[in-house]
Scaffold this active site. Sequence first.
Site, PDB file in Angstrom:
ATOM      1  N   ASP A 182       0.859  -1.192   0.000  1.00  0.00           N
ATOM      2  CA  ASP A 182       0.000   0.000   0.000  1.00  0.00           C
ATOM      3  C   ASP A 182       0.897   1.244   0.000  1.00  0.00           C
ATOM      4  OD1 ASP A 182      -2.198   1.863   0.541  1.00  0.00           O
ATOM      5  OD2 ASP A 182      -3.348   0.089   1.079  1.00  0.00           O
ATOM      6  N   HIS A 186       2.038   2.018  -3.206  1.00  0.00           N
ATOM      7  CA  HIS A 186       1.074   2.938  -3.817  1.00  0.00           C
ATOM      8  C   HIS A 186       1.582   4.379  -3.813  1.00  0.00           C
ATOM      9  CE1 HIS A 186      -2.510  -0.043  -3.104  1.00  0.00           C
ATOM     10  NE2 HIS A 186      -1.528  -0.564  -3.790  1.00  0.00           N
TER      11      HIS A 186
END
Length: 418
Positions: free
Chosen positions: A241, A264
């Site tokens: 993430d 991310h």
Amino acid sequence: MTLSNLFLLLLISSLFPHSLQYTINPTIDSTLSHTLLSSSLLSSTSSVQKFINVKNFGAKNDGEKDATPAFLNAWNVACNSIVPSIIYVPKGKYLLKPLKFEGICKNSNIIFQIDGTLIAPNDYSEVAMSHSWIVFHMIDGLQIKGGVLDGKGKYLWDCKASHQCHMGAKSLSFDNSKNIVVDGLTSMDSQMFHITINACQDIKMTRMKIFAHADSPNTDGIHIAQSTGITIINSDFRTGDDCISIGPNTRNLWIEGIYCGPGHGISIGSLGRESDEGVVVQNVTVKSVTFRGTDNGFRIKTFSTPINGKVKDVFFLGARMIDVRNPIIIDQNYCPHNSCPDGQGSKIQISKIVYKDIRGTSSSETALIFDCSPKKPCMGLTLQDIKLTYQNKIPQCQYENAYGQVFGFMQPSKCFIH
Ligand SMILES: *[C@@H]1O[C@H](CO)[C@@H](O)[C@H](O)[C@H]1NC(C)=O
């Protein structure tokens, strides 16, 4: 005892009064207590340190015996000591259940020197219900040096992949704390976020290494919220993430020398989901970052809800993008699963955002996205010296409700309403 020895003893005891105090204190007998010589010792008795080895409290480094009580007892001695202490964790593996290192402590200089690996139980349910696996709460003045945290998150990720499962615990949390330095810590395979910093002041993290599989859910590297004066320098993030995520009420944040990927990206947000007490992110600098194969580079993301707030004075300075899907993105219409009651754009004002010296490759045709809110257009955006390519071609810039200026080299060239 010879006369010269006696003289030496008297000299030492007058220089280091605490060393005598501790040799006669019975609670310290079980700990290895000694004084460390340092150049400043002669001028200040506060550099007399107590040395606390977790093994002397019964911690086993076999990775099987529960070391939680030993760690907590060692902490209590350090925290209740009026002189600075070093808690030492030798090499080996230490099994820890969820635990909380609580302040307020009687000294503001505790050092956690970790040469070993702290491992979570294999049975994820022993940790998953906790807010965090390891918590530092109400601490003022702590250094954590070295150490590996193995959150054993894989068991929970598998569970999440197959059916409804717990959100999981963060591996390491700092809550309501200040004046903390963390240097050279590795965190791997956390159940969810690796590290959170909440309601803290003046925390410096250097040479961090954060690892979790690219497909692992919600394994953000470091999440910061409600905090001021946080610094993250020279650190590596490979996660499933956000490498670093920045939540509400974060001010004076400095991030520099970061490797991110997979992951991310570095994200301000998501903001404006629930709290309506005013959401502010202000004075954030992110400098010298390499993104490789990430979903995003620099992202600002706000929910399309009626919650007010602002994101202001953000400086993204210097990045190398290698196959990044959205190197630069502002999304103010974020609304997963139709969760936004009015759905007409965020009311969080984004202004004075600088992007400077950003080069490299985009893995999608649209390298820059400024999807700002019709209710609160983005103001005062600056782009300077940007050179991005997509498959050796010039990529697109997509913009809506975005106002700003362009300086220096600019590829793609057309961005913003001037
Ligand atoms: C912005 O934050 C930095 C630390 O990241 C700090 O040194 C500086 O003083 C802050 N600026 C303002 C105007 O508060």
